[in-house]
Write a protein that holds these residues in place. Structure first.
Motif, PDB file in Angstrom:
ATOM      1  N   ARG A   5      47.082  19.891 102.858  1.00 45.16           N
ATOM      2  CA  ARG A   5      46.818  21.073 102.034  1.00 45.16           C
ATOM      3  C   ARG A   5      47.817  22.191 102.341  1.00 45.16           C
ATOM      4  O   ARG A   5      48.349  22.838 101.429  1.00 45.16           O
ATOM      5  CB  ARG A   5      45.385  21.557 102.299  1.00 45.16           C
ATOM      6  CG  ARG A   5      44.995  22.822 101.540  1.00 45.16           C
ATOM      7  CD  ARG A   5      43.544  23.164 101.795  1.00 45.16           C
ATOM      8  NE  ARG A   5      43.269  23.304 103.208  1.00 45.16           N
ATOM      9  CZ  ARG A   5      43.526  24.402 103.910  1.00 45.16           C
ATOM     10  NH1 ARG A   5      44.069  25.458 103.308  1.00 45.16           N
ATOM     11  NH2 ARG A   5      43.231  24.459 105.196  1.00 45.16           N
ATOM     12  N   LEU A   6      48.060  22.422 103.649  1.00 45.93           N
ATOM     13  CA  LEU A   6      49.001  23.478 104.021  1.00 45.93           C
ATOM     14  C   LEU A   6      50.418  23.148 103.571  1.00 45.93           C
ATOM     15  O   LEU A   6      51.167  24.040 103.137  1.00 45.93           O
ATOM     16  CB  LEU A   6      48.972  23.694 105.535  1.00 45.93           C
ATOM     17  CG  LEU A   6      47.669  24.283 106.100  1.00 45.93           C
ATOM     18  CD1 LEU A   6      47.733  24.362 107.614  1.00 45.93           C
ATOM     19  CD2 LEU A   6      47.416  25.662 105.519  1.00 45.93           C
ATOM     20  N   ASP A   7      50.796  21.860 103.681  1.00 45.05           N
ATOM     21  CA  ASP A   7      52.121  21.474 103.186  1.00 45.05           C
ATOM     22  C   ASP A   7      52.246  21.744 101.696  1.00 45.05           C
ATOM     23  O   ASP A   7      53.288  22.231 101.214  1.00 45.05           O
ATOM     24  CB  ASP A   7      52.378  19.997 103.482  1.00 45.05           C
ATOM     25  CG  ASP A   7      52.562  19.734 104.980  1.00 45.05           C
ATOM     26  OD1 ASP A   7      52.837  20.709 105.710  1.00 45.05           O
ATOM     27  OD2 ASP A   7      52.404  18.571 105.407  1.00 45.05           O
ATOM     28  N   ALA A   8      51.154  21.432 100.989  1.00 41.26           N
ATOM     29  CA  ALA A   8      51.183  21.700  99.541  1.00 41.26           C
ATOM     30  C   ALA A   8      51.282  23.206  99.273  1.00 41.26           C
ATOM     31  O   ALA A   8      52.033  23.646  98.384  1.00 41.26           O
ATOM     32  CB  ALA A   8      49.923  21.120  98.888  1.00 41.26           C
ATOM     33  N   GLU A   9      50.516  23.996 100.065  1.00 41.59           N
ATOM     34  CA  GLU A   9      50.589  25.447  99.877  1.00 41.59           C
ATOM     35  C   GLU A   9      51.980  25.970 100.217  1.00 41.59           C
ATOM     36  O   GLU A   9      52.502  26.844  99.529  1.00 41.59           O
ATOM     37  CB  GLU A   9      49.541  26.130 100.752  1.00 41.59           C
ATOM     38  CG  GLU A   9      48.101  25.887 100.294  1.00 41.59           C
ATOM     39  CD  GLU A   9      47.102  26.601 101.188  1.00 41.59           C
ATOM     40  OE1 GLU A   9      47.549  27.259 102.154  1.00 41.59           O
ATOM     41  OE2 GLU A   9      45.887  26.507 100.914  1.00 41.59           O
ATOM     42  N   VAL A  10      52.559  25.437 101.318  1.00 41.13           N
ATOM     43  CA  VAL A  10      53.901  25.881 101.687  1.00 41.13           C
ATOM     44  C   VAL A  10      54.910  25.537 100.598  1.00 41.13           C
ATOM     45  O   VAL A  10      55.768  26.351 100.236  1.00 41.13           O
ATOM     46  CB  VAL A  10      54.310  25.262 103.041  1.00 41.13           C
ATOM     47  CG1 VAL A  10      55.784  25.493 103.313  1.00 41.13           C
ATOM     48  CG2 VAL A  10      53.477  25.836 104.171  1.00 41.13           C
ATOM     49  N   ASP A  25      61.261  30.853  95.622  1.00 40.79           N
ATOM     50  CA  ASP A  25      62.508  30.504  94.945  1.00 40.79           C
ATOM     51  C   ASP A  25      62.529  31.049  93.525  1.00 40.79           C
ATOM     52  O   ASP A  25      63.561  31.552  93.054  1.00 40.79           O
ATOM     53  CB  ASP A  25      62.671  28.980  94.930  1.00 40.79           C
ATOM     54  CG  ASP A  25      62.901  28.418  96.334  1.00 40.79           C
ATOM     55  OD1 ASP A  25      63.320  29.204  97.211  1.00 40.79           O
ATOM     56  OD2 ASP A  25      62.658  27.214  96.541  1.00 40.79           O
ATOM     57  N   GLU A  26      61.367  30.940  92.861  1.00 41.30           N
ATOM     58  CA  GLU A  26      61.292  31.462  91.502  1.00 41.30           C
ATOM     59  C   GLU A  26      61.500  32.974  91.480  1.00 41.30           C
ATOM     60  O   GLU A  26      62.229  33.516  90.638  1.00 41.30           O
ATOM     61  CB  GLU A  26      59.933  31.101  90.888  1.00 41.30           C
ATOM     62  CG  GLU A  26      59.742  31.574  89.451  1.00 41.30           C
ATOM     63  CD  GLU A  26      60.714  30.915  88.492  1.00 41.30           C
ATOM     64  OE1 GLU A  26      60.985  31.510  87.436  1.00 41.30           O
ATOM     65  OE2 GLU A  26      61.199  29.801  88.802  1.00 41.30           O
ATOM     66  N   ARG A  27      60.854  33.660  92.447  1.00 42.45           N
ATOM     67  CA  ARG A  27      61.053  35.110  92.519  1.00 42.45           C
ATOM     68  C   ARG A  27      62.505  35.454  92.847  1.00 42.45           C
ATOM     69  O   ARG A  27      63.045  36.437  92.322  1.00 42.45           O
ATOM     70  CB  ARG A  27      60.128  35.711  93.577  1.00 42.45           C
ATOM     71  CG  ARG A  27      58.656  35.708  93.184  1.00 42.45           C
ATOM     72  CD  ARG A  27      57.817  36.431  94.221  1.00 42.45           C
ATOM     73  NE  ARG A  27      56.417  36.471  93.836  1.00 42.45           N
ATOM     74  CZ  ARG A  27      55.456  37.048  94.577  1.00 42.45           C
ATOM     75  NH1 ARG A  27      55.789  37.634  95.714  1.00 42.45           N
ATOM     76  NH2 ARG A  27      54.209  37.030  94.159  1.00 42.45           N
TER      77      ARG A  27
END
Length: 474
Positions: A199-204, A212-214
């Motif tokens: 879950r944390l990897d997905a959140e990261v 990156d988008e920002r």
């Protein structure tokens, strides 16, 4: 009717009573018949209530007074016998007995089930720790009682061995259960860790993608900002300049450091004024003292003159003393010199005060000039921006540059400081010297082989310097 006996080591009254209470709960009976030593017949005793009467008195002794106890349920009679069910001379001092008597009830369906019988015997064995006689090798060296005690000891050892085996087995089972629970918890923790990590990897990853988008958006905005036309950038710079100038105008003044630099001048002028005042006071005191001495001498001479020569001779004075006392010979030069010094000190004090006033006025004039210059600069910035905007609009509309004559007319005196330098502060002594030199029509100074000519020394800075011998001007 048949009997079965269960032998067990001698028990106290309380332990026997507790055993029959447990049997009563299991059988569902409420009373038990009790007989005690010394031919004491207690009779029926309730198993479900607290002991009372003789039954309570017997249990309170906590001894070995119970002789028999019996309870019957569905054809099964359970009887306790102290020392065994034997004639009194044959009763054992070592063990007691439980006698089980079975009578087939009528009807047969009311009889106890086998499982119930087994549960009753198991309860008795658990509570009273029975043993079996004859399990030891008899020899002529041991008596019957010793063999019985040895049988009891063997039974006790067997129970201890069974208890030890049960404890080892339970410990092993407990350890296995702990290991199993630990393994389950470790597996659960690892599973939870794996899930949280995933879950944390997905959140990261999501956050990194968001960052990156920002970053891309910021780069795009920066590119848009860099790609703006000169008009917006110029207006932004103009606004910042105007805001800075406006802030400086609204908060106009000098810093504390600059303000402190004026303090030595103030302290010096105050010290100089105090010195002048002290000298003036001392000079005034001297003038007053000399004047008092003068008037005292003058009054004395008037008195001598009015007395006459005859009285003076009668007083025994010589003719020379009379002639000397009659002469008016008082020197006033010291008084005039003191008055001259008093006048000079007064002029110095007045000149110092006037110089300090002019110096303060010069400081105020510089502040006013600086403030006016800032305000003029504020107006000139707006005016220059209007001129630039007009030139750009002219180029867009006419596709050519604005004419120079028109540009000069609208941009005349732009950022030009029309205010001259304020007049420098000159000490009154310097002004006096300038005034004296100003009465001369011409001043000539010879420096080496050159000569400097000044027509009006009061305006030295406005005239050229003529170099003698060459006729050149500097």
């Amino acid at each position: 009717m048949s009997n079965q006996r269960i032998k067990f080591p001698r028990c106290s009254d309380k332990r026997v009573a507790e055993t029959f209470v447990e049997l009563g709960k299991q059988l569902g009976t409420q009373t038990v018949t009790v007989g005690a030593l010394a031919f004491t017949n207690i009779g029926g005793v309730s198993l479900k209530t607290e002991p009372t009467g003789d039954w309570k008195a017997l249990l309170d002794q906590d001894s070995y007074l119970i002789d028999t106890m019996a309870v019957s349920f569905k054809g099964l009679t359970i009887q306790y016998a102290r020392g065994g069910q034997f004639p009194p001379e044959q009763k054992s001092p070592i063990y007691d007995e439980i006698i089980l008597t079975w009578n087939n009830p009528n009807p047969p369906q009311d009889a106890l089930q086998n499982s119930e019988k087994i549960a009753i015997v198991a309860l008795i064995n658990k509570r009273l720790n029975p043993f079996e006689l004859g399990r030891t090798a008899e020899s002529g060296l041991l008596s019957k009682e010793q063999n019985q005690l040895l049988a009891i000891h063997n039974s006790t050892l067997e129970r201890l061995e069974q208890l030890n085996e049960a404890l080892i087995r339970e410990s092993t089972e407990f350890r296995e259960r702990l290991d199993q629970r630990f393994g389950e918890k470790v597996a659960a923790v690892e599973s939870e860790y794996a899930q949280n990590k995933q879950r944390l990897d997905a959140e990261v990853e999501a956050r990194v993608a968001e960052v990156d988008e920002r970053q891309r958006q910021l780069e795009g905005k920066l590119k848009e900002i860099d790609d703006r036309d000169n008009t917006h950038a110029r207006r932004e710079i103009r606004d910042r300049m105007l805001e800075d100038v406006k802030q400086r105008i609204s908060q106009f003044g000098v810093s504390k450091i600059t303000e402190r630099k004026r303090m030595p001048v103030l302290y010096g002028m105050l010290a100089l004024m105090i010195v002048f005042l002290m000298l003036l006071g001392w000079t005034g005191y001297e003038i007053r003292s000399i004047d008092q001495q003068y008037y005292s001498q003058l009054e004395a001479m008037r008195n001598i003159s009015s007395a006459g020569v005859d009285k003076l001779k009668a007083a025994g004075l010589s003719p020379d003393a009379i002639a000397k006392a009659s002469a008016v010979d008082l020197d006033r030069r010291d008084v005039w010199w003191l008055w001259g010094r008093f006048t000079a000190l007064s002029l110095g004090l007045v000149g110092t005060i006037l110089y300090y006033i002019k110096w303060q006025n010069r400081w105020a004039e510089q502040h006013v000039a600086s403030e006016f210059h800032l305000q003029q600069f504020y107006i000139d910035v707006n005016r220059a921006n209007w001129i630039v905007e007009s030139c750009l609009e002219w180029r867009k509309a006419a596709n050519s540059d604005i004419p120079n004559e028109l540009l000069k007319s609208i941009a005349g005196n732009l950022f030009a400081n029309s205010q001259g330098e304020p007049e420098k502060v000159i000490h009154p002594a310097d002004e006096l010297a300038s005034a004296l030199l100003g009465t001369a029509s011409k001043l000539r100074l010879k420096i080496g082989e050159n000569e400097l000519d000044f027509d009006k020394p009061s305006k030295i800075s406005d005239k050229d310097i003529k170099l003698g011998g060459t006729g050149e001007k500097a």
